[in-house]
Scaffold this motif. Structure first.
Motif, mmCIF file in Angstrom:
data_model
loop_
_atom_site.group_PDB
_atom_site.id
_atom_site.type_symbol
_atom_site.label_atom_id
_atom_site.label_comp_id
_atom_site.label_asym_id
_atom_site.label_seq_id
_atom_site.Cartn_x
_atom_site.Cartn_y
_atom_site.Cartn_z
ATOM 1 N N LEU A 260 0.850 -1.191 0.000
ATOM 2 C CA LEU A 260 0.000 0.000 0.000
ATOM 3 C C LEU A 260 0.887 1.243 0.000
ATOM 4 O O LEU A 260 2.037 1.203 0.450
ATOM 5 N N PRO A 261 0.355 2.374 -0.478
ATOM 6 C CA PRO A 261 1.129 3.616 -0.412
ATOM 7 C C PRO A 261 1.322 4.046 1.040
ATOM 8 O O PRO A 261 0.545 3.670 1.914
ATOM 9 N N ARG A 262 2.352 4.843 1.271
ATOM 10 C CA ARG A 262 2.457 5.531 2.559
ATOM 11 C C ARG A 262 1.601 6.790 2.436
ATOM 12 O O ARG A 262 1.681 7.509 1.435
ATOM 13 N N SER A 263 0.810 7.063 3.462
ATOM 14 C CA SER A 263 -0.160 8.165 3.367
ATOM 15 C C SER A 263 0.510 9.507 3.123
ATOM 16 O O SER A 263 0.030 10.311 2.318
ATOM 17 N N GLY A 264 1.600 9.763 3.801
ATOM 18 C CA GLY A 264 2.265 11.061 3.677
ATOM 19 C C GLY A 264 2.796 11.282 2.262
ATOM 20 O O GLY A 264 2.580 12.333 1.653
ATOM 21 N N LEU A 265 3.487 10.271 1.734
ATOM 22 C CA LEU A 265 4.026 10.398 0.370
ATOM 23 C C LEU A 265 2.894 10.541 -0.640
ATOM 24 O O LEU A 265 2.988 11.306 -1.590
ATOM 25 N N GLY A 266 1.828 9.802 -0.427
ATOM 26 C CA GLY A 266 0.718 9.833 -1.375
ATOM 27 C C GLY A 266 -0.025 11.149 -1.341
ATOM 28 O O GLY A 266 -0.321 11.744 -2.379
ATOM 29 N N HIS A 267 -0.281 11.627 -0.143
ATOM 30 C CA HIS A 267 -1.094 12.846 -0.020
ATOM 31 C C HIS A 267 -0.286 14.107 -0.301
ATOM 32 O O HIS A 267 -0.744 15.004 -1.005
ATOM 33 N N LYS A 268 0.924 14.158 0.244
ATOM 34 C CA LYS A 268 1.704 15.405 0.115
ATOM 35 C C LYS A 268 2.465 15.479 -1.195
ATOM 36 O O LYS A 268 2.691 16.561 -1.726
ATOM 37 N N HIS A 269 2.898 14.329 -1.710
ATOM 38 C CA HIS A 269 3.779 14.359 -2.891
ATOM 39 C C HIS A 269 3.204 13.610 -4.092
ATOM 40 O O HIS A 269 3.840 13.577 -5.145
ATOM 41 N N GLY A 270 2.062 12.962 -3.926
ATOM 42 C CA GLY A 270 1.444 12.258 -5.064
ATOM 43 C C GLY A 270 2.154 10.969 -5.426
ATOM 44 O O GLY A 270 1.956 10.441 -6.523
ATOM 45 N N ILE A 271 2.968 10.431 -4.514
ATOM 46 C CA ILE A 271 3.660 9.179 -4.818
ATOM 47 C C ILE A 271 2.808 8.017 -4.327
ATOM 48 O O ILE A 271 2.733 7.746 -3.127
ATOM 49 N N VAL A 272 2.149 7.383 -5.271
ATOM 50 C CA VAL A 272 1.284 6.239 -4.971
ATOM 51 C C VAL A 272 1.779 5.042 -5.782
ATOM 52 O O VAL A 272 2.932 4.999 -6.190
ATOM 53 N N LEU A 273 0.914 4.083 -6.041
ATOM 54 C CA LEU A 273 1.357 2.853 -6.705
ATOM 55 C C LEU A 273 0.740 2.735 -8.092
ATOM 56 O O LEU A 273 -0.462 2.972 -8.268
ATOM 57 N N GLY A 274 1.558 2.339 -9.051
ATOM 58 C CA GLY A 274 1.092 2.191 -10.431
ATOM 59 C C GLY A 274 0.021 1.136 -10.570
ATOM 60 O O GLY A 274 -0.809 1.192 -11.479
ATOM 61 N N ASN A 275 0.039 0.160 -9.658
ATOM 62 C CA ASN A 275 -1.003 -0.871 -9.674
ATOM 63 C C ASN A 275 -2.040 -0.607 -8.568
ATOM 64 O O ASN A 275 -2.842 -1.493 -8.257
ATOM 65 N N LEU A 276 -2.026 0.566 -8.004
ATOM 66 C CA LEU A 276 -2.937 1.000 -6.925
ATOM 67 C C LEU A 276 -2.717 0.210 -5.645
ATOM 68 O O LEU A 276 -2.534 0.794 -4.587
ATOM 69 N N VAL A 277 -2.755 -1.111 -5.736
ATOM 70 C CA VAL A 277 -2.438 -1.975 -4.594
ATOM 71 C C VAL A 277 -1.606 -3.132 -5.139
ATOM 72 O O VAL A 277 -1.921 -3.667 -6.207
ATOM 73 N N GLY A 278 -0.557 -3.493 -4.451
ATOM 74 C CA GLY A 278 0.219 -4.670 -4.856
ATOM 75 C C GLY A 278 -0.233 -5.866 -4.048
ATOM 76 O O GLY A 278 -0.366 -5.770 -2.823
ATOM 77 N N LEU A 279 -0.490 -6.974 -4.724
ATOM 78 C CA LEU A 279 -0.912 -8.198 -4.036
ATOM 79 C C LEU A 279 0.208 -9.226 -4.121
ATOM 80 O O LEU A 279 0.639 -9.588 -5.223
ATOM 81 N N ILE A 280 0.684 -9.662 -2.971
ATOM 82 C CA ILE A 280 1.775 -10.633 -2.925
ATOM 83 C C ILE A 280 1.189 -11.992 -2.573
ATOM 84 O O ILE A 280 0.651 -12.194 -1.482
ATOM 85 N N ASP A 281 1.291 -12.911 -3.509
ATOM 86 C CA ASP A 281 0.747 -14.260 -3.308
ATOM 87 C C ASP A 281 1.587 -15.027 -2.292
ATOM 88 O O ASP A 281 2.791 -14.795 -2.151
ATOM 89 N N SER A 282 0.951 -15.993 -1.642
ATOM 90 C CA SER A 282 1.660 -16.742 -0.599
ATOM 91 C C SER A 282 2.774 -17.606 -1.185
ATOM 92 O O SER A 282 3.672 -18.022 -0.463
ATOM 93 N N ASP A 283 2.695 -17.898 -2.491
ATOM 94 C CA ASP A 283 3.736 -18.744 -3.093
ATOM 95 C C ASP A 283 4.779 -17.927 -3.862
ATOM 96 O O ASP A 283 5.657 -18.494 -4.513
ATOM 97 N N TYR A 284 4.705 -16.614 -3.800
ATOM 98 C CA TYR A 284 5.684 -15.765 -4.499
ATOM 99 C C TYR A 284 6.990 -15.735 -3.715
ATOM 100 O O TYR A 284 6.981 -15.510 -2.503
#
Ligand SMILES: O=c1ccn([C@H]2C[C@H](O)[C@@H](COP(=O)(O)OP(=O)(O)OP(=O)(O)O)O2)c(=O)[nH]1
Ligand SMILES: [Mg+2]
Length: 148
Positions: free
Chosen positions: A65-89
């Motif tokens: 997930l994004p860090r709230s401060g970076l996302g809100h103050k600087h617009g640094i979020v995630l290109g996939n909005l949320v990253g999902l890490i599978d249990s077998d990755y």
């Protein structure tokens, strides 16, 4: 809960992701970069974290997930909005850093860039039916219960 972790970049050995406070839900992930990385407005890039985790148990997943401060103050979020890490990755955890702001932003090496949350997962099976047992909502959605 203990999770197997591989240190892929020696710099991560003494700064593994950690909960910042006893009540934290997220483990901060660092940008394992060799040099500062400037993201132009609306640019995105895959940033390595220097670690791999292996959750093993299909009853868990991890979310990036994004860090709230970076996302809100600087617009640094995630290109996939949320990253999902599978249990077998077992590969390196990667962060898709997206600068959604109109201003360039520079990510510094080893800066805390995003956060990892471990969550329980239910792997469901489908039971094919012709009709569902009646529910109070039925097929009503999208505001069907009113506004107030
Ligand atoms: O932000 C992310 C998202 C995913 N992953 C890794 C872990 C995940 O288990 C794997 C696959 O992710 P996902 O299933 O979301 O991507 P996909 O496009 O469906 O790829 P695949 O076909 O490999 O499943 O990539 C990351 O390192 N960072
Ligand atoms: Mg997938």
């Amino acid at each position: 809960m203990k999770i197997d972790v591989k240190i892929l970049d020696a710099r991560m050995a003494d700064q593994l992701p950690a909960y910042a406070t006893p009540g934290s839900a997220g483990l901060d992930l660092r940008a394992c970069l060799d040099a500062p990385l400037t993201l132009a407005p609306n640019a995105w890039q895959l940033v390595p974290t220097g670690i791999a985790i292996y959750l093993k148990d299909p009853g868990y997943a991890a979310l990036i997930l994004p860090r709230s401060g970076l996302g809100h103050k600087h617009g640094i979020v995630l290109g996939n909005l949320v990253g999902l890490i599978d249990s077998d990755y077992q590969g390196q955890l990667m962060v898709s850093a997206w600068n959604r702001s109109p201003t360039a932003f520079t990510i510094e090496p080893m800066e805390r860039l995003a956060q990892l949350v471990i969550v329980p997962v239910v792997q469901a099976e489908f039971n094919v039916v012709n009709e569902f047992a009646a529910s109070q909502r039925g097929e009503g959605g999208y505001g069907s219960t009113g506004k107030a």
